[in-house]
Design a protein around this motif. Structure first.
Motif, PDB file in Angstrom:
ATOM      1  N   ARG A 137       0.928  -1.083   0.022  1.00  0.00           N
ATOM      2  CA  ARG A 137      -0.225  -0.010   0.033  1.00  0.00           C
ATOM      3  C   ARG A 137       0.848   1.291  -0.139  1.00  0.00           C
ATOM      4  O   ARG A 137       0.100   2.531   0.142  1.00  0.00           O
ATOM      5  N   ASN A 138       2.322   1.152  -0.048  1.00  0.00           N
ATOM      6  CA  ASN A 138       3.166   2.266  -0.121  1.00  0.00           C
ATOM      7  C   ASN A 138       3.095   2.969   1.075  1.00  0.00           C
ATOM      8  O   ASN A 138       3.305   4.201   1.290  1.00  0.00           O
ATOM      9  N   GLU A 139       2.832   2.264   2.257  1.00  0.00           N
ATOM     10  CA  GLU A 139       2.772   2.626   3.574  1.00  0.00           C
ATOM     11  C   GLU A 139       4.015   2.198   4.553  1.00  0.00           C
ATOM     12  O   GLU A 139       3.929   1.514   5.661  1.00  0.00           O
ATOM     13  N   VAL A 140       5.360   2.559   3.818  1.00  0.00           N
ATOM     14  CA  VAL A 140       6.388   1.909   4.382  1.00  0.00           C
ATOM     15  C   VAL A 140       6.774   2.219   5.807  1.00  0.00           C
ATOM     16  O   VAL A 140       7.259   1.717   6.688  1.00  0.00           O
ATOM     17  N   ASP A 141       6.254   3.544   6.153  1.00  0.00           N
ATOM     18  CA  ASP A 141       6.429   3.817   7.654  1.00  0.00           C
ATOM     19  C   ASP A 141       5.479   2.920   8.451  1.00  0.00           C
ATOM     20  O   ASP A 141       5.972   2.680   9.692  1.00  0.00           O
ATOM     21  N   LYS A 142       4.254   2.648   8.234  1.00  0.00           N
ATOM     22  CA  LYS A 142       3.759   1.895   9.199  1.00  0.00           C
ATOM     23  C   LYS A 142       4.202   0.449   9.180  1.00  0.00           C
ATOM     24  O   LYS A 142       4.035  -0.328   9.820  1.00  0.00           O
ATOM     25  N   ALA A 143       4.670  -0.083   7.968  1.00  0.00           N
ATOM     26  CA  ALA A 143       5.317  -1.270   7.842  1.00  0.00           C
ATOM     27  C   ALA A 143       6.428  -1.304   9.021  1.00  0.00           C
ATOM     28  O   ALA A 143       6.781  -2.112   9.806  1.00  0.00           O
ATOM     29  N   ARG A 144       7.253  -0.128   9.122  1.00  0.00           N
ATOM     30  CA  ARG A 144       8.455  -0.172   9.824  1.00  0.00           C
ATOM     31  C   ARG A 144       8.002  -0.174  11.326  1.00  0.00           C
ATOM     32  O   ARG A 144       8.795  -0.659  12.131  1.00  0.00           O
ATOM     33  N   ARG A 145       6.664   0.388  11.608  1.00  0.00           N
ATOM     34  CA  ARG A 145       6.505   0.477  13.019  1.00  0.00           C
ATOM     35  C   ARG A 145       6.038  -0.972  13.378  1.00  0.00           C
ATOM     36  O   ARG A 145       6.192  -1.528  14.453  1.00  0.00           O
ATOM     37  N   VAL A 146       5.701  -1.973  12.337  1.00  0.00           N
ATOM     38  CA  VAL A 146       5.208  -3.316  12.662  1.00  0.00           C
ATOM     39  C   VAL A 146       6.606  -4.001  13.042  1.00  0.00           C
ATOM     40  O   VAL A 146       6.787  -4.864  13.784  1.00  0.00           O
ATOM     41  N   PHE A 147       7.616  -3.695  12.204  1.00  0.00           N
ATOM     42  CA  PHE A 147       8.774  -4.187  12.386  1.00  0.00           C
ATOM     43  C   PHE A 147       9.577  -3.916  13.857  1.00  0.00           C
ATOM     44  O   PHE A 147       9.894  -4.789  14.438  1.00  0.00           O
ATOM     45  N   ASP A 148       9.299  -2.613  14.152  1.00  0.00           N
ATOM     46  CA  ASP A 148       9.776  -2.325  15.359  1.00  0.00           C
ATOM     47  C   ASP A 148       9.023  -2.871  16.624  1.00  0.00           C
ATOM     48  O   ASP A 148       9.690  -3.028  17.610  1.00  0.00           O
ATOM     49  N   CYS A 149       7.618  -3.022  16.269  1.00  0.00           N
ATOM     50  CA  CYS A 149       7.029  -3.545  17.299  1.00  0.00           C
ATOM     51  C   CYS A 149       7.286  -5.073  17.621  1.00  0.00           C
ATOM     52  O   CYS A 149       7.462  -5.574  18.782  1.00  0.00           O
ATOM     53  N   MET A 150       7.635  -5.667  16.378  1.00  0.00           N
ATOM     54  CA  MET A 150       8.072  -6.965  16.480  1.00  0.00           C
ATOM     55  C   MET A 150       9.386  -7.517  17.456  1.00  0.00           C
ATOM     56  O   MET A 150       9.501  -8.143  18.300  1.00  0.00           O
ATOM     57  N   VAL A 151      10.288  -6.162  17.285  1.00  0.00           N
ATOM     58  CA  VAL A 151      11.385  -6.242  18.121  1.00  0.00           C
ATOM     59  C   VAL A 151      11.292  -5.898  19.476  1.00  0.00           C
ATOM     60  O   VAL A 151      11.685  -6.738  20.346  1.00  0.00           O
ATOM     61  N   LEU A 152      10.468  -4.835  19.680  1.00  0.00           N
ATOM     62  CA  LEU A 152      10.014  -4.609  21.223  1.00  0.00           C
ATOM     63  C   LEU A 152       9.243  -5.761  21.847  1.00  0.00           C
ATOM     64  O   LEU A 152       9.420  -5.894  22.981  1.00  0.00           O
ATOM     65  N   THR A 153       8.528  -6.741  21.102  1.00  0.00           N
ATOM     66  CA  THR A 153       7.841  -7.725  21.915  1.00  0.00           C
ATOM     67  C   THR A 153       8.780  -8.954  22.080  1.00  0.00           C
ATOM     68  O   THR A 153       8.211 -10.067  22.643  1.00  0.00           O
ATOM     69  N   GLY A 154       9.853  -8.919  21.658  1.00  0.00           N
ATOM     70  CA  GLY A 154      11.073  -9.890  21.926  1.00  0.00           C
ATOM     71  C   GLY A 154      10.991 -10.994  20.647  1.00  0.00           C
ATOM     72  O   GLY A 154      11.710 -11.977  20.911  1.00  0.00           O
ATOM     73  N   CYS A 155      10.423 -10.785  19.362  1.00  0.00           N
ATOM     74  CA  CYS A 155      10.529 -11.532  18.438  1.00  0.00           C
ATOM     75  C   CYS A 155      11.543 -11.245  17.581  1.00  0.00           C
ATOM     76  O   CYS A 155      11.630 -10.118  17.096  1.00  0.00           O
ATOM     77  N   LYS A 156      12.890 -12.011  17.541  1.00  0.00           N
ATOM     78  CA  LYS A 156      13.896 -11.262  16.915  1.00  0.00           C
ATOM     79  C   LYS A 156      13.722 -11.611  15.262  1.00  0.00           C
ATOM     80  O   LYS A 156      13.334 -12.598  14.699  1.00  0.00           O
TER      81      LYS A 156
END
Length: 420
Positions: A137-156
């Motif tokens: 959807r060309n919403e790469v910033d939202k994709a990055r927030r998902v990536f960062d959330c994954m890291v924060l929740t302990g999922c490497k």
């Protein structure tokens, strides 16, 4: 996204054979259509006190393959409510992935929320699907927030997660952020694979940074990774399109020396590039090499490129002879073939002869493209084309010359890996 949690089990960072919709065991059920799958589901519900989750997944997988994720989601809800059959992590993941591939990220997040409510934690596959959905959807910033959330929740993050995020940045031409994430991989001890390098290389090429793309190829090789056909295809296409023919030819030979056989699209890039540069003899020699080979054979697209190149060089008779040889081959002329040779005739030969070719083209069910129509209408308006079929074609079009005036007569320029 803040309520997401993640399991501690990360996927193995291998670059081959990963598919987020592939279950642990193979499903062999086949259905004729969506109604057949739903009928099978209803029969399963009516006859079994608690149907097998694997059979349930078979129905869901088929519905998702048929591009009806909302129907699949309703089926999963029915199974849960009517038979108390709880979807497993695989089931939820294929639903999330299907919604994301259609760009329905909100629906996908609703599935994830339901998954968490059932006590199942998102894993790398879940997060990857969401990142991919936002990127589509060309919403790469939202994709990055998902990536960062994954890291924060302990999922490497694994190599697939990095690849998806880097690809999103590259497609948005945000190369600096793609590079930062690539370097982050190395710092987090996640080894890039060939696909990672290909993604970044493609991004450099689309950004016009060919030197960086070539340097990345050297770095890739120095890391012990072998370039594949996709690697070379990307570089060859961009080198040829930007006129770096000698570099493209050197890369072509280097690939062969590395025991990788070029495919037909690669020949197409180089042949088109050589014609574009006016290096006609080399282009014809490359075409002959392909035509006389034992394994590869020219496609209709290859013939169209050569015919177009010959026409642009004024070698219309040679182009016409090649056009006629296609009729006895497994790649007969298509609509593009006719339009290309007609362009050549209109520019370099008598317009009446072009009219005969147009009549032949129409009799085979093909149509004139906008460039052909513009040339014909210009000639007809100047009373330079009196072929009855052409006059009828122009009259039936109801178009003004300004509506179809060509921007250029090259039918096969700017060839991309996707186009070939």
């Amino acid at each position: 996204m803040a309520d997401f949690a993640c399991s501690t089990a990360a996927l193995a960072p291998s670059c081959s054979g990963w598919n987020p919709t592939t279950p642990g065991t193979s499903n062999s059920a086949t259905f004729i259509n969506v109604d057949d799958a739903l009928a099978s589901f209803e029969l399963m519900v009516s006859m079994n006190p608690k149907p097998s989750i694997s059979r349930f997944d078979q129905v869901l997988s088929y519905l998702l393959k048929m591009n009806v994720p909302h129907t699949a989601f309703s089926v999963s809800r029915s199974m849960e409510l009517e038979k108390n059959v709880m979807p497993n992590l695989y089931t939820f993941n294929i639903l999330v992935d299907a919604f994301c591939k259609k760009g329905n990220v909100l629906e996908a997040k609703a599935v994830v929320k339901r998954m968490i409510q059932r006590g199942l934690l998102p894993n790398n596959i879940t997060y990857n699907s969401l990142m991919n959905g936002y990127s589509l959807r060309n919403e790469v910033d939202k994709a990055r927030r998902v990536f960062d959330c994954m890291v924060l929740t302990g999922c490497k993050p694994n190599v697939y997660n990095y690849n998806t995020m880097i690809d999103g940045y590259c497609k948005s031409k945000r190369m600096e952020e793609a590079e930062q994430l690539f370097n982050d991989m190395l710092g987090k001890d996640v080894s890039p694979c060939t696909i990672t390098y290909n993604i970044l290389m493609n991004g450099y090429c689309h950004a016009g940074r060919l030197e960086d793309a070539q340097e990345l190829l050297k770095k890739m090789c120095s890391q012990g990774l072998s370039p594949n056909l996709a690697t070379y295809r990307t570089l060859l296409a961009n080198l040829c399109n930007r006129g770096y023919l000698d570099k493209a030819l050197a890369l072509f030979e280097a690939m062969k020396s590395n025991k990788l056989k070029p495919d037909v699209p690669m020949y197409n890039f180089i042949i088109a590039g050589l014609f574009e540069a006016g290096r006609v003899n080399e282009a014809r020699e490359m075409f002959s090499t392909l035509s006389e080979g034992d394994c590869l054979k020219p496609t209709t697209r290859t013939y169209n490129i050569v015919i177009n190149g010959l026409c642009r060089q004024g070698l219309v008779d040679d182009a016409y002879n090649l056009f006629r040889t296609m009729e006895g081959l497994t790649c007969p002329p298509n609509c593009k073939s006719y339009n290309v040779i007609i362009h050549g005739f209109l520019q370099h030969k008598g317009p009446f002869e072009a009219g005969d070719l147009i009549q032949e083209m129409l009799s085979k069910g093909f149509t004139a493209d906008t460039t052909t129509m513009s040339l014909l209408m210009d000639l007809t308006s100047k009373n330079q084309l009196n072929h009855p079929v052409v006059r009828k074609l122009v009259g039936d079009s109801g178009m003004a010359c300004e509506e179809v005036r060509p921007k250029g007569l090259s039918a096969e320029r700017n060839i991309t890996p996707e186009a070939c």
